[in-house]
Design an enzyme around this catalytic site. Structure first.
Site, PDB file in Angstrom:
ATOM      1  CG  ASN A 174       2.198 -14.140   5.315  1.00 25.70           C
ATOM      2  OD1 ASN A 174       1.437 -13.237   5.627  1.00 25.70           O
ATOM      3  ND2 ASN A 174       3.324 -13.923   4.651  1.00 25.70           N
TER       4      ASN A 174
ATOM      5  CD  GLU B 108       1.360  -9.245  -7.851  1.00 20.76           C
ATOM      6  OE1 GLU B 108       2.108 -10.190  -7.585  1.00 20.76           O
ATOM      7  OE2 GLU B 108       0.146  -9.226  -7.573  1.00 20.76           O
TER       8      GLU B 108
ATOM      9  NE  ARG C  86      12.983 -20.540  10.896  1.00 18.95           N
ATOM     10  CZ  ARG C  86      12.906 -21.861  11.085  1.00 18.95           C
ATOM     11  NH1 ARG C  86      12.503 -22.347  12.256  1.00 18.95           N
ATOM     12  NH2 ARG C  86      13.215 -22.700  10.121  1.00 18.95           N
TER      13      ARG C  86
ATOM     14  CD  GLU D 184      -1.854 -10.387   8.555  1.00 18.93           C
ATOM     15  OE1 GLU D 184      -2.451 -11.466   8.446  1.00 18.93           O
ATOM     16  OE2 GLU D 184      -0.756 -10.167   8.010  1.00 18.93           O
ATOM     17  CE  LYS D 185       1.733  -7.905  18.590  1.00 11.19           C
ATOM     18  NZ  LYS D 185       2.115  -6.607  19.193  1.00 11.19           N
TER      19      LYS D 185
ATOM     20  CB  SER E  34       9.673 -17.994  -8.536  1.00 11.28           C
ATOM     21  OG  SER E  34       9.494 -16.715  -9.082  1.00 11.28           O
TER      22      SER E  34
ATOM     23  CB  SER F 298       4.695  -8.941  -5.952  1.00 14.41           C
ATOM     24  OG  SER F 298       4.673 -10.015  -6.854  1.00 14.41           O
TER      25      SER F 298
END
Length: 343
Positions: free
Chosen positions: A301, A15, A214, A208-209, A313, A178
């Site tokens: 998340n 990054e 959203r 991950e499933k 950002s 990122s």
């Protein structure tokens, strides 16, 4: 007397380029009536330089070629204690993962953002899950894959993932940001390709499933009494919010506030603060959620302890929506670093 602030940018992680852009925004917005600023660039090879040239050359990467303004051994600025606070605008490994935070702790200089432990845990997606399971934070079902295990029993691991998670799934390097190295798999071939891609960036991979969800983010600010800003929602131009959608695709949209009613907004803000506190964060973090489009269930998340500070950002934009100007946000982060260092 003005406080002296070292702004670290660049770094050895994937990054590096995003860090330069974030740092350029911070440098353009920091209150120079209150602070003397020392920009310190770190190359991809890990060399440190104090840089006094054009901010534009930081943003476009030309600073490394600007020999006239570049002074070798920029880390001496820190070790000689010529600065009062370090502001690491370093995303990813060797910057956001507790390494720079540990250096600052060692030489007793306040550092903007969470401490060593919080930074390390939040950087590692797998260990973030392990810790927050204890606090009963809802997260997507997952399987952890290590490079050694994958090399020994690839087919068995793939079978386990297919049985436990089914498709679709996301594959992520455990330590990356990122969205670098992240892919989405719809079948076995894509799953194998995705794991092997993620293993290029880390020895530990999180599968991950996928949730039909959203993406909602919450900016949190503060030390012992943290507060959440106005939640924002990502409307990605692609199937998911990958690196290109974040930084290169103008079709990706940011919605502030998120498309939620007042009760839902308050619920997700309280959950963000709970997670921030559970991980012992300080200064700042951006807590990212997945909100199921059908059930409205909220899943964590990830947590970003040095969120992006570019002009597009979400972190500064969410605080701007809450009435906090970018310049004031930077000043508060510096003061929170001093406060935490003194306690």
């Amino acid at each position: 007397m003005k406080k002296k602030i070292a702004i670290l940018f660049g770094g050895k992680s994937t990054e590096h380029e995003v860090s330069r852009v974030s740092a350029s925004s911070v440098l353009r917005n920091i209150d120079i009536s209150k602070y003397d600023v020392y920009p310190i660039g770190i190359t991809k090879d890990g060399e440190w330089f104090e840089y006094t040239g054009s901010i534009d050359k930081i943003e476009n990467g030309q600073w490394e070629k600007d020999e006239y303004y570049k002074k070798p051994e920029g880390q001496k600025v820190l070790f000689n204690r010529e600065v009062d606070v370090v502001f690491p605008v370093l995303h990813g490994l060797c910057g956001e993962d507790g390494t720079v935070q540990g250096l600052c702790r060692l030489i007793d200089i306040p550092c903007v953002g969470p401490n060593v432990m919080s930074s390390a845990v939040c950087m590692d997606k797998v260990y973030t899950k392990y810790v927050l399971e204890h606090f009963e934070i809802k997260q997507a079902d997952y399987v952890v894959v290590t490079a050694v295990e994958y090399g020994i029993s690839r087919d068995k691991i793939i079978d386990t993932i297919e049985k436990k998670l089914k498709y679709d799934v996301f594959i992520k390097p455990s330590n990356s940001g990122s969205s670098v190295g992240i892919t989405k798999a719809h079948d076995r071939k894509e799953l194998i390709d995705g794991i092997e891609e993620a293993l290029k960036y880390d020895r530990k991979v999180l599968v991950e499933k996928a949730i039909n969800a959203r993406e909602v983010e919450v900016a949190v600010l503060g030390n012992d009494k943290p507060k959440a800003g106005v939640p924002g929602e990502i409307l990605p131009a692609k199937e998911f919010y990958d690196y290109e959608a974040k930084y290169e695709d103008a079709e990706s949209k940011l919605l502030i506030p998120a498309d939620m009613n007042g009760t839902e907004l308050e619920k997700i803000k309280k959950l963000a603060v709970k997670i921030y506190t559970a991980l012992d964060c300080a200064g700042m973090a951006r807590v990212d959620f997945l909100v199921d489009k059908v059930t409205s269930e909220i899943y964590l998340n990830e947590v970003n302890t040095i969120p992006g500070f570019t002009k597009i950002s979400m972190y500064p934009k969410m605080w701007e929506a809450a009435g906090k100007a970018y310049k004031d946000l930077i000043s508060e982060l510096i003061e929170f670093a001093i406060e935490r260092n003194n306690n």
